[in-house]
Enzyme design. Structure first.
Site, mmCIF file in Angstrom:
data_model
loop_
_atom_site.group_PDB
_atom_site.id
_atom_site.type_symbol
_atom_site.label_atom_id
_atom_site.label_comp_id
_atom_site.label_asym_id
_atom_site.label_seq_id
_atom_site.Cartn_x
_atom_site.Cartn_y
_atom_site.Cartn_z
ATOM 1 N N GLY A 1 -7.422 7.926 5.234
ATOM 2 C CA GLY A 1 -7.020 6.626 4.685
ATOM 3 C C GLY A 1 -7.682 6.340 3.354
ATOM 4 O O GLY A 1 -8.855 6.641 3.148
ATOM 5 N N LYS B 1 0.987 10.024 -4.986
ATOM 6 C CA LYS B 1 1.341 8.961 -5.937
ATOM 7 C C LYS B 1 0.893 7.587 -5.428
ATOM 8 O O LYS B 1 0.182 6.860 -6.120
ATOM 9 C CB LYS B 1 2.852 8.972 -6.154
ATOM 10 C CG LYS B 1 3.331 8.062 -7.266
ATOM 11 C CD LYS B 1 4.826 8.281 -7.487
ATOM 12 C CE LYS B 1 5.330 7.520 -8.701
ATOM 13 N NZ LYS B 1 6.762 7.814 -8.935
ATOM 14 N N GLY C 1 -7.661 3.389 -0.176
ATOM 15 C CA GLY C 1 -7.482 1.971 -0.472
ATOM 16 C C GLY C 1 -8.843 1.415 -0.760
ATOM 17 O O GLY C 1 -9.298 1.383 -1.901
ATOM 18 N N GLU C 2 -9.530 1.054 0.313
ATOM 19 C CA GLU C 2 -10.828 0.421 0.121
ATOM 20 C C GLU C 2 -11.857 1.348 -0.526
ATOM 21 O O GLU C 2 -12.676 0.903 -1.330
ATOM 22 C CB GLU C 2 -11.315 -0.136 1.457
ATOM 23 C CG GLU C 2 -10.502 -1.379 1.783
ATOM 24 C CD GLU C 2 -10.616 -1.856 3.203
ATOM 25 O OE1 GLU C 2 -10.313 -1.065 4.104
ATOM 26 O OE2 GLU C 2 -10.989 -3.010 3.404
ATOM 27 N N ILE D 1 -4.270 13.751 1.940
ATOM 28 C CA ILE D 1 -3.553 12.693 1.241
ATOM 29 C C ILE D 1 -2.054 12.897 1.486
ATOM 30 O O ILE D 1 -1.485 13.924 1.125
ATOM 31 C CB ILE D 1 -3.870 12.731 -0.274
ATOM 32 C CG1 ILE D 1 -5.381 12.625 -0.514
ATOM 33 C CG2 ILE D 1 -3.115 11.624 -1.010
ATOM 34 C CD1 ILE D 1 -6.046 11.377 0.034
ATOM 35 N N ASN E 1 0.515 11.027 0.356
ATOM 36 C CA ASN E 1 1.337 10.789 -0.824
ATOM 37 C C ASN E 1 0.409 10.633 -2.021
ATOM 38 O O ASN E 1 -0.287 9.628 -2.158
ATOM 39 C CB ASN E 1 2.170 9.517 -0.604
ATOM 40 C CG ASN E 1 3.159 9.275 -1.719
ATOM 41 O OD1 ASN E 1 2.908 9.582 -2.880
ATOM 42 N ND2 ASN E 1 4.305 8.718 -1.365
ATOM 43 N N THR F 1 0.798 -1.217 0.000
ATOM 44 C CA THR F 1 0.000 0.000 0.000
ATOM 45 C C THR F 1 0.837 1.275 0.000
ATOM 46 O O THR F 1 0.342 2.324 -0.392
ATOM 47 C CB THR F 1 -0.887 0.001 1.250
ATOM 48 O OG1 THR F 1 -0.071 -0.421 2.358
ATOM 49 C CG2 THR F 1 -2.018 -0.997 1.113
HETATM 50 MO MO1 MOS Z 1 -8.698 -5.137 4.043
HETATM 51 S S1 MOS Z 1 -10.166 -6.340 3.196
HETATM 52 O O1 MOS Z 1 -9.297 -4.784 5.606
HETATM 53 O O2 MOS Z 1 -7.256 -5.984 4.018
#
Ligand code: MOS
Length: 734
Positions: free
Chosen positions: A697, A628, A699-700, A624, A626, A464
Site C-alpha cells: 500500500g 501511475k 499513499g501515506e 506496486i 499501478n 487514490t
Molecule cells: Mo488516512 S489519514 O487513514 O485517510
C-alpha cells in the site's frame, strides 16, 4: 494479453471525472429536494440560553429551523453514536443534542428551505443567545494539565543513563501546529427519504458501511432501511474516516420534512470538523563515539477535545526505526475546548517522524557526519521495538537509489556552502516509515459467459485509484482484458469493507479479489474436467491459470479450454463468488513501508523566500499494482509534505477560541508555483509473506519524512534551524 499489474494504467474513472459525469455527494438531484444550511456557534464554551428562529422562519421558502429544542428524536447513548474510527476514550460528539457548546464552530441550528440560497440567507438570521464560560484552546497554555497515555510498551535498556554517557547528544523540542485537510470537495450529504422509513444517503465519506451503521445507531433504524453511497470523493485525507455531522443533520432534516434534503457545508464550516492536532515533540538522541545511536528518548504532547481522547502514534517511530540499545517513549494528551482532532495524512508518523528525522539531522551535525551516513550506521533489519524481522525492507535500496537520482554525493557538508546566484542552496534528506496495514475486506466477482466481469465491494476510492487497481487485479486474475471489467464501489449494500484509510485498501481488496478469483478458477476447472477429452484432466486448481479468456495448465499453455466453452458446456450464464481477504495477523514479522526523501531548497538570501526546487522520494512499498496512480499518490503526498513544512497552520485567536484563517485564502497550501520537480521512485521490494500479491500500500508513506527533509535542507542552506512548523520567512529572520 499482457498483464496490467505493475503497469502505468490510466484511471478507469478518469474520463467520468474530467467530463463531470462522476457524481459527488452534493450532485445527486432528486425531485422535491430541500436544502439545509448550518448555523454554527460563534463562542467557544458554555450553553445556549435561547434561540430565536422567528426572523429566519419569516423568510419565504424557509421550511423549518431545527435546534436541540425541537429536533426529532435522536439516540442519546454513546453507543448510538458508535463509529469504527472513534477514539477509545470519551464520548462522541452529538450534533444538535443539547444546549452545551463545546467548541467554536459547533453546529447549533439547521435551517431547511426550498433552495440553498434561501437556507443560507435565513441561517444568518437565526439569533442565538449564549452563556459563556472560560475556556482554553492553546496547547502551550495547558502543559501543566497533560495526561500520559500509551504507556511505553517496553522501554529498552536505560535511555537516561545512556544519554548521560553519550559522546554526542542532541536534545530539542519540535512543534507541529493544527492543520486542516482542506479537501477540494466540501462535506456534503444528499439524503433521499424514500417513504416507509427507508433512506438512501449520498454522503461524502471514506467508509459507507461505517456511516450506515452510525446513522442506524443515531436514528434507531435498521440496516436494511439505510443505504449509503459515496461513489466519488473529492479528496478527504482522513477527514472522512469518521462520519461527520452533515450526514446527521441532513438525515434529521429528511426525517422531519419527509422529503429529500441536501446539506453541503461551507468552507469555513469545514474547520469545525476533524484536523491534525497541534503536537509538541520532545526528543533526545545520544550517540557513541563511533557515530551510532545508543539512546532515544521521545515524548509527544498532543491536543485533544474535552470529550474524546484522540491520539495517534507519534512517539513509537523513534523506538522502532533505528538500531539503539536504549529507548523510551511516552505520549501525553492535553484536553482543550476544541472539536476532537482526527486522522490526517499519515497521522502520528507525519508529525512524529518529522521530529525524529530533524533530530537525526541535528545529531549528524553534532557528530560531523553526513546525515545519510548516520542513517546507514543505525540501519536496522529488525523492528527495534518488537525485535521482529521485517516481512521485507528495502530501505537501504531507497537510500541508494534516492541519493543517486538526487546527486547527494555532490553535497558540500557545511551550511551556506552552496549557492545559485542570489539564492542559498540547501540539500536535506530524511527517512520515511509507515505501517503496511491490512483489514478484512470482501469482494464479489460475477463472471458472465460473454467474458465480462463485474467486481464489487463497499470499499471507497477517495481519489487514490481504487477503481483502477481493482479492475487491474481482477483482469489479471481472471484472464480478461481490463476493458471487460466493471467495478462497483462505495455502496453499503455491497460486500463488506472497512473505511479507506491507513493505506490498507489496495492490499486488502486485492487479497479478496485473489480469493474470489481462485474460487472462480476452481469452479471453471471442475466443469472443464467434465468435458469430453478435456486437456485439463488430472490437474489441480493450483496447477491452472486463467489467461486470455481461457483456463490453461500453468506449465503448458497449449493445454487450455476457453472459458466461454466451459460455461456453455456447464450451461452457466454466470459464475458468482464472494470472498473475504483471509488476512491473518502474522506475529512473526514486522510489516512496514519505507522511504528515503531528498530535498533541494533555494532561499533568497535577502528576503528569506524558500522555494522547494527538487524532491526525490524513493519508496519501498512491496509490489506496486499501478505505477501511475501509485506515483500520483506519492507525489500528492509530497505536496502535502511541502505544505506541512512551509505553509499549513490553523491560527487560533486564543482570546476568542476561534480559528482566524478558516478559509483557503489565508490557510496556505502549496499551489502550482510552489511545486516544482518531484521524482518518485519505487524500489523493487518482493514480499512473499505479507499477502498473496506482496502488496503493502502507498499513499501515506509519501508524506512521512518530507517536512523533515525540507527543514533539514533549509538548515543546510542557511545554517538556521527552525523547529516549529511551518518554516515561514519571519522565522528565518529571527
Ligand atoms: Mo488516512 S489519514 O487513514 O485517510
Amino acid at each position: 494479453m499482457a498483464s496490467t499489474i505493475g503497469t502505468a494504467t490510466s484511471r478507469i474513472d478518469g474520463r467520468a471525472k474530467v467530463t463531470g459525469l462522476a457524481k459527488y455527494a452534493g450532485d445527486f438531484n432528486v425531485p422535491n429536494l430541500a436544502f439545509g444550511a448550518v448555523v454554527t456557534s460563534t463562542m467557544t464554551k458554555g450553553r445556549i440560553v435561547r434561540i430565536d428562529a422567528s426572523r429566519a422562519l419569516a423568510v419565504q421558502g424557509v421550511l423549518d429551523v431545527l435546534t436541540h429544542d425541537n429536533r426529532p428524536k435522536m439516540g442519546s447513548a454513546d453507543k448510538d453514536y458508535h463509529d469504527d474510527v472513534a477514539p477509545e476514550g470519551g464520548s462522541p460528539f452529538r450534533p444538535l443534542y443539547d444546549d452545551r457548546v463545546r467548541f467554536n464552530g459547533q453546529p447549533v441550528a439547521l435551517v431547511l428551505a426550498e433552495d440553498w440560497e434561501t437556507a443560507r440567507f435565513a441561517a444568518t438570521l437565526v439569533g442565538i443567545q449564549y452563556e459563556s464560560e472560560s475556556f482554553a484552546t492553546d496547547l502551550h497554555a495547558r502543559l501543566e494539565q497533560v495526561r500520559t497515555i500509551d504507556k511505553p510498551e517496553k522501554p529498552r535498556g536505560d535511555a537516561a543513563k545512556a544519554l548521560g554517557r553519550a559522546a554526542a547528544r542532541h536534545e530539542a523540542e519540535y512543534f507541529i501546529p493544527a492543520e486542516y485537510h482542506n479537501p477540494m470537495e466540501l462535506f456534503g450529504a444528499t439524503v433521499v427519504f424514500d417513504g416507509g422509513g427507508k433512506l438512501t444517503i449520498y454522503d461524502k465519506t471514506q467508509g459507507v458501511q461505517n456511516v450506515q451503521r452510525y446513522v442506524c445507531g443515531v436514528f434507531g433504524l435498521k440496516p436494511d432501511d439505510v443505504r449509503v453511497m459515496s461513489p466519488f470523493v473529492g479528496g478527504a485525507f482522513g477527514s472522512g474516516l469518521r462520519p461527520q455531522y452533515q450526514v446527521v443533520l441532513a438525515t434529521l432534516g429528511a426525517l422531519k420534512l419527509k422529503r429529500p434534503v441536501r446539506l453541503v457545508l461551507t468552507r469555513d464550516q469545514m474547520y469545525g470538523l476533524s484536523y491534525r492536532p497541534a503536537t509538541i515533540e520532545r526528543i533526545a538522541l545520544g550517540a557513541n563515539a563511533g557515530g551510532r545511536l545508543d539512546a532515544v528518548s521521545y515524548q509527544a504532547i498532543a491536543m485533544t477535545s474535552q470529550y474524546e481522547d484522540f491520539s495517534r502514534n507519534d512517539a513509537g517511530w523513534a523506538e522502532l526505526l533505528y538500531t539503539s540499545a536504549n529507548a523510551r517513549y511516552a505520549h501525553k494528551l492535553a484536553r482543550l475546548d476544541v472539536a476532537t482532532p482526527g486522522d490526517m495524512r499519515a497521522p502520528g508518523a507525519a508529525t512524529g517522524v518529522y521530529a525524529l528525522e530533524c533530530a537525526m539531522d541535528e545529531l549528524a551535525v553534532a557528530l560531523k557526519l553526513d546525515p545519510l551516513e548516520l542513517r546507514l550506521r543505525c540501519y536496522s533489519d529488525r523492528d527495534q521495538a518488537s525485535g521482529l524481522p521485517y516481512s521485507s525492507k528495502q530501505l537501504r535500496e531507497c537510500y541508494r537509489q534516492g541519493a543517486e537520482a538526487f546527486g547527494w554525493a555532490k553535497r558540500s557538508p557545511a551550511p551556506r556552502a552552496m549557492r545559485d546566484g542570489s539564492e542559498l542552496v540547501g540539500w536535506g534528506m530524511a527517512t520515511g516509515v509507515w505501517e503496511a496495514l491490512q483489514m478484512p475486506f470482501s469482494t464479489r466477482i460475477v463472471l458472465t459467459a460473454n467474458g465480462h466481469a463485474e467486481v464489487s465491494s463497499a470499499a471507497s476510492d477517495i481519489g487514490t485509484g481504487t477503481y483502477t487497481i481493482v479492475a487491474q487485479v481482477a483482469a489479471d486474475m481472471l484472464g480478461v482484458p481490463i476493458d471487460n471489467v466493471t467495478v462497483k464501489l462505495a455502496d453499503s449494500s455491497l460486500p463488506t469493507a472497512q473505511v479507506e484509510g491507513g493505506s490498507w485498501t489496495a492490499a486488502s481488496v486485492a487479497h479478496a479479489i485473489v480469493n474470489a478469483a481462485d474460487d472462480i478458477r476452481k469452479e471453471l476447472l471442475s466443469v472443464a474436467q467434465t468435458m469430453p477429452g478435456s486437456p485439463l484432466k488430472g490437474l489441480k486448481p493450483g496447477e491452472v491459470v486463467l489467461a486470455d479468456g481461457a483456463i490453461a495448465a500453468g506449465h503448458d499453455k497449449r493445454r487450455a479450454v476457453a472459458v466461454a466453452e466451459i460455461m456453455r458446456h456447464g450451461k452457466l450464464e454466470r459464475i458468482e463468488k464472494e470472498r473475504s481477504s483471509d488476512f491473518k495477523d502474522d506475529d512473526r514479522h514486522a510489516r512496514n513501508t519505507h522511504s528515503a526523501i531528498f530535498a533541494e531548497v533555494k532561499i533568497d538570501e535577502e528576503l528569506g523566500v524558500i522555494r522547494v526546487t527538487r524532491m526525490v522520494n524513493a519508496v519501498a512499498a512491496g509490489r506496486i499494482i499501478n505505477t501511475k496512480t501509485a506515483a500520483s499518490q506519492v507525489s500528492g503526498s509530497v505536496v502535502g509534505g511541502i505544505g506541512m513544512a512551509l505553509h499549513e497552520e490553523a491560527l487560533t485567536d486564543h482570546a476568542f477560541g476561534r480559528i482566524m484563517n478558516a478559509n483557503i485564502a489565508e490557510y496556505h497550501v502549496p499551489v502550482n508555483a510552489d511545486v516544482q520537480d518531484i521524482n518518485v521512485i519505487f524500489v523493487d521490494e518482493p514480499d512473499s509473506v505479507i499477502n498473496p500479491m506482496g502488496i503493502k500500500g502507498v499513499g501515506e508513506i509519501g508524506i512521512v519524512g518530507v517536512a523533515a527533509a525540507i527543514a533539514n535542507a533549509v538548515y543546510h542552506a542557511t545554517g538556521k534551524r527552525v523547529r516549529d512548523l511551518p518554516i515561514t520567512l519571519d522565522k528565518l529572520d529571527r
